[in-house]
Design an enzyme around this catalytic site. Structure first.
Site, PDB file in Angstrom:
ATOM      1  CB  CYS A 331      -0.963  -0.045   1.170  1.00  0.00           C
ATOM      2  SG  CYS A 331      -2.372   1.087   0.996  1.00  0.00           S
ATOM      3  CG  HIS A 431      -3.895  -3.588   3.367  1.00  0.00           C
ATOM      4  ND1 HIS A 431      -2.711  -3.274   3.986  1.00  0.00           N
ATOM      5  CD2 HIS A 431      -4.393  -2.415   2.883  1.00  0.00           C
ATOM      6  CE1 HIS A 431      -2.504  -1.971   3.900  1.00  0.00           C
ATOM      7  NE2 HIS A 431      -3.500  -1.429   3.230  1.00  0.00           N
TER       8      HIS A 431
END
Length: 491
Positions: A331, A431
C-alpha cells in the site's frame, strides 16, 4: 435484546481481546453474537464485504463470533494523521478530516445518530451484542461528549464489566477512582470487576479482592492470567514490545516502523511462522542486512516518506536494494518505492510532488477518492496459479512509467502490484497478502533459496484457520477465570 459491555480503567487494559473472548464463548453456547464499538481510533482497518471500512479489532471480534464483519459493528472510525488531525470514517466511508478540537462540534450529533442506527440494525440481526468501550469511561473533560463508553451502555441498559490491567500496578486505585468519577446512573451499570494480565497466585490477591467487593458491593467476576500469545495489536506502540527472539528462526524480516504505520496486522501471519523472525525497525535504528525489508502501509504516506528520507533510512534501504536485498512494499510502502508521489490537491495535507525511493519506475497520483474493496485474484509470482484474497484501502493510483520487461505483475490484475524479474523488488496494494498461506510460503521460499535453506511446504491453508485456532486458544485461556454466569442469568 441481551447486551454486555466491556470498559476499561485505562487504554491498553485488554478490552479488545476480552471482548473477542466473550464473543467466542457466547458463540460456543449457540448464540448469534455481534461485537460493537461505537467509535474507534486506530490505524489498523479492515474492509467489509460491502466495501466499508471498520477497525480491524472489530473484524477480529466478528471472526471470534463466527460472523462476517459489517460496518454496523464500528460506525465511527477515526484514523490519526498527525498534528492533532484525523480522518473521519462514518458508516464505512471517509467523510473528511477534522482537528481534535473541532471533532465533537462537527460530528457529535451525526455520530450518535450513526451509533443508534447501527445498534438498531444489530439488534434486529443478532441474539447478543457485546460492546467495547474506548480508553476510560471516567475522563472528566470528555464525558459530556463521550460517544463510545457508558452512553452506549445506558442506551442499551447493558450490564458492564470494568476491566483493569493489574500488571501496570495500582489496579485497586484505578478501579475505585474510576467508580468515584462515574455518575450514579453510570455506576449502577457496573456489574463486575475483571483483573486482567495477572501474574502470580490468586490467593495472594484474595484479601484485596475481598476488600474491593466489601467496599463497592460489586463482585469480582474475573482474574485473568497473563496470556503469552501474539494477538493482533491496535496500537503501533505495541510493536516496540515485540522483541521476542525465536531460537529456531532461519529468516529475518525487517518491517520499517513508520511514524504513522497502518495495517501492521498484515504481518501477523509472518510472525506466526516459527522459522521467521520479524524485527520492527524504527527510523533511528540500524537497518542491518536482513533477508528482506518490508515497507508497510501508512496513514500519511508523504509525511512518513519525508521522515524516512530525513532519517537516512531511505538511503539505507536503497543501498540494501542495490546490493541485491529483497524489498517489499504494501500500500503506502508500495507507493513510496516509486519515482514520485503527486498530491496536487493536498489530500494528505501537503500539496506537491515528492521524490520516492526510485526502486520502481512508477508514479502515484493522490486523489480525494478512496479505494475500498475486497479482492479475489490469482497469483503469477512467485508461484503462478495460487488463489489470492485480500483487500484494498488506499487513496491514489499507481502507474508504471513504461512497458519495461524488467517488471512483471504479481497478480492477474496488474494494478494490484508488480515485482522485478529477479524477485528482489515487490510492491502491492493488497492488504492481507500474507494471510494467503501458499503465497506466503512461496515468497519465503524465495528468501530461503538464497540462504541455501530447504524449502517450506506450500500446501498450507489460509491464515484464517490459524487465526481461528488463536481465538479458540484465547477463549480457552479466559473461560476458567471469567465468571459470566451472574450476568447471563440476569439477562
Amino acid at each position: 435484546m441481551p447486551a454486555l459491555m466491556v470498559v476499561g480503567c485505562t487504554s491498553h487494559a485488554g478490552k479488545s481481546l476480552i471482548t473477542a473472548a466473550i464473543c467466542r464463548l457466547l458463540r460456543r453456547q449457540g448464540w448469534r453474537v455481534a461485537p460493537f464499538k461505537g467509535q474507534n481510533m486506530a490505524l489498523n482497518a479492515y474492509v467489509t464485504a460491502s466495501g466499508g471500512e471498520i477497525g480491524y479489532a472489530q473484524a477480529f471480534q466478528a471472526w471470534a463470533a463466527g460472523v462476517e464483519p459489517t460496518i454496523e459493528m464500528n460506525p465511527i472510525l477515526l484514523k490519526p494523521q498527525g498534528d492533532m488531525t484525523s480522518q473521519v470514517v462514518l458508516k464505512g466511508r471517509a467523510v473528511g478530516r477534522t482537528l481534535a478540537e473541532r471533532y465533537y462540534q462537527d460530528y457529535f450529533e451525526v455520530g450518535w445518530e450513526a451509533i443508534c442506527e447501527a445498534l438498531e440494525q444489530l439488534q434486529a440481526d443478532y441474539d447478543w451484542i457485546v460492546c467495547e468501550g474506548a480508553g476510560s469511561p471516567a475522563e472528566i473533560n470528555l464525558k459530556h461528549r463521550d460517544l463510545t463508553n457508558l452512553r452506549v451502555a445506558k442506551h442499551l441498559q447493558a450490564p458492564t464489566l470494568l476491566l483493569v490491567d493489574i500488571d501496570r500496578g495500582g489496579s485497586f486505585a484505578h478501579l475505585i477512582g474510576t467508580l468515584e468519577l462515574l455518575d450514579p446512573d453510570e455506576r449502577s451499570l457496573i456489574r463486575g470487576f475483571v483483573f486482567n494480565k495477572f501474574r502470580g497466585r490468586r490467593e495472594l490477591l484474595q484479601s484485596g479482592l475481598d476488600w474491593l467487593e466489601e467496599r463497592t458491593g460489586i463482585p469480582v467476576l474475573g482474574v485473568i492470567p497473563w496470556i503469552d500469545r501474539a494477538f493482533p495489536s491496535e496500537d503501533s506502540l505495541d510493536l516496540m514490545e515485540r522483541r521476542r527472539r525465536k531460537t529456531q528462526a532461519e529468516v529475518t524480516i525487517a518491517v520499517i516502523r513508520l511514524p504513522r504505520i497502518a495495517n501492521f496486522t498484515d504481518f501477523d501471519p509472518l510472525e506466526s511462522e516459527p522459522s521467521v523472525q520479524v524485527r520492527y525497525v524504527g527510523l533511528q535504528d540500524e537497518l542491518g542486512y536482513p533477508d528482506a525489508v518490508i515497507l508497510p502501509g501508512s496513514k500519511t504516506t508523504i509525511s512518513d516518506l519525508l521522515d524516512l528520507q530525513r532519517s537516512g533510512l531511505a538511503q539505507a534501504i536503497r543501498d540494501y536494494a542495490a546490493a541485491g536485498g529483497t524489498v517489499l512494499g504494501i500500500c503506502g510502502g508500495f507507493q513510496m518505492m516509486g519515482q514520485h508521489i503527486l498530491d496536487l490537491e493536498g489530500t494528505e495535507g501537503i500539496e506537491g510532488q515528492f521524490e520516492g525511493l526510485h526502486l520502481f519506475p512508477t508514479q502515484t497520483w493522490f486523489t480525494a477518492e478512496k479505494t475500498l474493496r475486497q479482492r479475489q485474484t490469482t497469483a503469477r509470482s512467485p508461484q503462478a496459479g495460487l488463489p489470492i484474497t485480500g483487500y484494498e484501502i488506499h487513496q491514489g493510483q499507481t502507474r508504471l512509467d513504461s512497458d519495461s520487461e524488467e517488471f512483471l505483475p504479481i497478480f492477474d490484475d496488474p494494478k494490484l502490484g508488480l515485482c522485478d524479474r529477479n524477485g528482489n523488488l515487490w510492491g502491492t496494494y493488497l492488504h492481507g497478502i500474507f494471510d494467503n498461506g501458499a503465497w506466503r510460503r512461496a515468497w519465503l521460499n524465495s528468501l530461503r533459496h538464497r540462504r541455501g535453506l530447504k524449502a517450506l511446504p506450500t500446501s498450507i491453508g489460509h491464515y484464517q484457520a490459524q487465526r481461528d485456532d488463536l481465538i479458540d486458544a484465547l477463549a480457552d485461556a479466559v473461560e476458567p477465570y471469567l465468571n459470566l454466569s451472574p450476568l447471563l442469568t440476569a439477562l
